[in-house]
Design a protein around this motif. Structure first.
Motif: not given
Ligand SMILES: [Zn+2]
Length: 217
Positions: A64-65, A37-38, A80-84
């Motif tokens: 994401y990270s 994501g990032h 939420a932070l990684e998958i969504e």
């Protein structure tokens, strides 16, 4: 003679991804790219992702990270932070089936891969969770990975190889690797080995319990 499914993780990268796409095209091979994501948030990140799908390849979510395996991520909002967060970005360029590959930390399999909450999310949202049965370590050994990947392909009927499209040096050997796979009589496939899929279209498989942290009852 085995079947070989190619996956590329941790991109997209403005230098390496276009090179990988060129080599795949030369060999008429398709792949599944598990993007971060990032990296989609970097300039041209979404454009690169579009180039991947325009070339006929598939896109999946690789968090994401990419810093802490989900099974040991203690942030209450890690799903939420990684998958969504990655899914929101991917949705702008990909409307096919949902694939997720957890961050293994050096390609390791085990209960650190998923938390209960992340497994629930993947089931509820119809994901297929994609692990691997060949991690030749291209990021550690820019030339030796080719021989290790070929060994894995020789000893398995259906090999799901994890490579990475963010370091230029190892991917300089991709062309040779693909040529050798074909020369040895193997063929590329889009099909994913069922043994590498703990969740299929949201449905948990028997192997799921081996990749979730904590009590699963
Ligand atoms: Zn990764």
């Amino acid at each position: 003679m085995g079947r070989v499914c190619l996956t590329f993780d941790n991109g997209p990268d403005p230098t390496v991804t276009p090179h990988v796409l060129d080599v795949l095209e030369r060999h008429r091979a398709s792949a599944l790219f598990f993007v971060l994501g990032h990296k989609l948030d970097e300039p041209h990140g979404l454009d690169l992702a579009r180039r991947i799908t325009d070339a006929g390849h598939r896109l999946g979510n690789h968090s994401y990270s990419h810093e802490i395996p989900l099974g040991v991520d203690e942030r209450p909002d890690h799903v939420a932070l990684e998958i969504e967060r990655t899914e929101e970005r991917l949705a702008r360029v990909w409307d096919g089936p949902k694939w997720f590959r957890p961050f293994g930390g050096g390609g390791k399999l085990g209960p650190h891969l998923l938390s209960e909450a992340s497994a629930e999310y993947l089931k509820t949202h119809g994901y297929t969770c994609v692990l691997w049965n060949s991690v030749p370590g291209d990021w550690l050994d820019a030339t030796g990975w080719v021989a290790r990947a070929l060994e894995d392909i020789e000893r398995q009927e259906h090999t799901l190889v994890v490579l990475h499209d963010y370091l230029p040096e190892p991917m300089e050997r991709l062309d040779d690797f693909l040529s050798e796979v074909v020369a040895r009589g193997h063929r590329f496939t889009d099909a994913l080995p069922p043994s590498c899929l703990p969740i299929v279209d949201g449905q948990p498989q028997a192997s799921l319990r081996d990749c979730i942290a904590g009590d699963t009852e």
